[in-house]
Structure formats: structure tokens, C-alpha cells
Design an enzyme around this catalytic site. Sequence first.
Site, short mmCIF file in Angstrom:
data_model
loop_
_atom_site.label_atom_id
_atom_site.label_comp_id
_atom_site.label_asym_id
_atom_site.label_seq_id
_atom_site.Cartn_x
_atom_site.Cartn_y
_atom_site.Cartn_z
N ASP A 79 0.82 -1.21 0.00
CA ASP A 79 0.00 0.00 0.00
C ASP A 79 0.85 1.26 0.00
O ASP A 79 2.06 1.23 0.24
CB ASP A 79 -0.94 0.02 1.20
CG ASP A 79 -0.21 -0.03 2.54
OD1 ASP A 79 0.81 -0.75 2.64
OD2 ASP A 79 -0.63 0.65 3.49
N GLU A 146 0.11 -1.32 5.54
CA GLU A 146 1.20 -0.89 6.43
C GLU A 146 0.99 0.54 6.91
O GLU A 146 1.24 0.87 8.07
CB GLU A 146 2.54 -1.01 5.70
CG GLU A 146 3.75 -0.79 6.57
CD GLU A 146 4.32 0.63 6.51
OE1 GLU A 146 5.32 0.91 7.19
OE2 GLU A 146 3.74 1.47 5.77
#
Length: 480
Positions: A79, A146
Amino acid sequence: MKPDNYPQQPSHIWEHFYQFTQIPRPSKHEQAVRQYVIDQAEALGHRWQCDAVGNLVVYVPATPGMESSGTVIIQNHLDMVTVKTEDKQHDFFRDPLSLAISDGWLHADRSTLGADNGVGCAAALALMTDDSVAHPPLELLFTIDEETGLVGASELDASMLSGERMLNLDTEDWNELYIGCTGGGGWSFTRTFKTELPASNLSYFSLSLKGLAGGHSGIQIHQQLGSAIKLLVDFLQSIEQVQLVHFKAGVAHNVIPREGEVIFACPSSEAEHLPEILDKLIQQWLGYLPAADHGLSAALETADPAAGLSVEDSTLLLDLLAAFPHGAQSYNLEQPADLVDLSINLACVELSEGQLELESSLRFFNAEQAIPLRRSVESLARLAGLQVEPKAGYPGWQPDFGSPLLAKAKALHQRLFGIEPAVKAIHAGLECGILKSKKPDVDILSFGPTIRAAHSPSERLEIATVAPFWQLLTALLAEM
């Protein structure tokens, strides 16, 4: 479309990274980019596995002659932070990024680039797709979510992994090897205030601040970048009998707030002085803010009357925000002065129709050192009548200067580039701390090319550092 001067070498990294910039991948929405990785693996016949939350491991066999070498984990997150300037029309859930190159740096058009951690993901894929690379058995670990709190790593099914050495490719300064990272945690705070109907003797205004640099609340916290929240409070506390109607600033717990807007009321007798107060404060702010913040702009306009907080509650809230700690709290006694041991980010404020929500996060190497700061923040919030909701924390990665992986990488870097790399810990929440807690015997090292202004629309990747980063990565694997 690629810029005409888009880098060509190392070809596999740059091609995979370009594809990553064309696939939307906000936190919690990594399905499309995960499928891209799976498609690459299946095209080469490699086995892959996902756990219950969506973390992905691709198993890449050793190249001929390295079958007996121990398995190495290559770890990155899928991400990216999604931040843009207000004037940029971009849907991070649908639109590809628009890329440009200037002065040797690759960046996106008025938005985050996602080099954090897309370039590491691209390097991991390049290890798989470039058949000229020699390597031991690899476990390519791609975690999800994350950036919102290391969620994927926290929920990882570590039974998918067998390697006892791990390379994390999520740090952002070339010629530096990282062997430690901070743990962290945070809070959300809420309170409902009573609102009052507009009064006839009041004038209503809006003030918006833009143009601050913002940035990463960990690795940039020592730079003393301006906080839109703190500056707006500074202005509002300069006005007599102010009443708050609306306050919104900040976008995420790990981003230094760069923009914000308030709507407020004040006695009409005060109104004529507001431009003068604002001009004076801007000059004061520019006198101590770093150069990166000198794009600051402010717009003060009249606003429609609306229900807002009482003077007393407005004063209480502004006092809370003024007193709320923000920034570096202590520095490491042994490392260089820019290594922060303990920090806090007053990240987000939203007041709308009397409903208040605050968000703050903290980072630390030593969890016990953070206890007094936790207590002071929670005490301050309770004194202001806020509901306190602590957020789940995550462990740090304590530096290991005796790491065999570190020794091998230092010697190799010296041999390849003629300089000794700096050995550091990073004031940011790498997933290494969580992964170390799940696999205590794993030897971890982190490095990467140079990225600047991650988590901000100014994020950029230094092109000249990608090739040597790839050279070190591939040479290190070849010698394992």
C-alpha cells in the site's frame, strides 16, 4: 503514460515500479496490485500463498548452484499513502499516477508517488523476473495495510515463512544500512460539545492555511516542519472572545498536518483587526519555520453565521490543542543528533456541529521511555473532558550491531562503492519490529534508494540511487 525520459536501467525495477504507479493501491485496497504480483509469479510458474488478511508470499526457487543456501525473505508493503494538493483532481481509488522527472528526481504530479514502498516491491519482483540474478531460495513477502498502522504485518501468518535472514527494502537513504526501528502507538479522542445559535453581535470568518511541507511523522519529525493545527491555534488564541464553529486539519496519523481550515466567530469589534493579526503572525511563523514551509499561504474570508461552541468551550479546546505535545521529545544519546528516540504527532483534528475528534500517534525505541508521555497526554485529554481510546501499538526493532547480515553488507558496500555505509536506526515504524517479534531468530537488514518527503505531495525518488541499490541487493544475495 511514461515520461519521455523515464529511466531505463535497471530495466526490471523501473518497469515494475511504473506498473505500480498505474495501479491504485491505497491502504486497505491492495487487491489489484496484489493480483499484479500474483500474475507475475504465475507467469513464471512460482508458487504463492496468501494468509487470512491478504498478505502475500511468493516462493522463488534458488538459481542453479545456490539451492543449498539458506532461504532469504525479501519484505515490502503493497500500500501507499494517498495525499495530494487541494488543486489536484485525482481519485486514488481509480486513477493512475501522472509521473514527471525534474533535476534527477522522479515524482508524481501534486500527489504522493508511492515510492514508499513501491520501489522496494519493484525490486522484489525484479529479483523474480530478471533471470540474470543469482540468488538463494527467496520468499517474497508483500504485506498489506502498512501505512495505517502496520496492520498486515501485525496479522501476518508467520508460518508461511521459513527464512532466517530478511532484507527489508523500505528505508529511504542510500548509503545507509538500517538495523533498528521504532515501535509506536497512539490514540483517538472524542467529545461532544453543546453548540449555540449565532448571535447578532458576532462576525463570522473562515481561515484556511495551505502550502506547508507536511511529510512523514517519523523520519521527518526532527526537521521542525510546521503543523497546520498548531499555526491555526496560534491565530485563534490571538483573538478575544473567539467561538469555534468548525475545525479540520490533518489527513492521517503518520502525516504531519500540512493544511487546515477553521470557521469561527468573534465580536464584530474585533473583526477589523484580523487581517493585521494574521499578517503579523505569518511573518513570525516564517521567521522560524524551515525553508520547506515557506510556501505557506493563508486565506481569511467572511463566512455565514452558524451554530458554534461557547466562548468557554472554545477556549478550553484551543488551550488543549496549544498544550498538546507535538514533535521530537528526546534524542538518542549515542547516535547523531537527528536520531529521535521519542516523538509525538498531533495528526488530525475535526470539529463539526459540536462533535470533536482528535488523532495522535507516538514513536519510541524504548517502550518504557514512552510511558510518562503516554500518561501526560491521557491526563491532558481527561482534564479537557475527552474520551480517550488508545490504539493498538506495535513493537520496535532493537539494533543488533553484531548482525552477520550487517557485517556482510558493510563489507560488500565498501568493496563495491569505495565508501563505508552509515549504520543507523530509523525513527519510523518499519514492519521489521513486528516481524522480529513473530520470528525472533531472523537476522534483519534494511536499505533502499533515496526517497524524500514521503507521505506528502512532494514525495520524490532520486533516480541515480536506484541502480547502486539494485547492485548491492543482487550482489548481497549472490554471496549468501
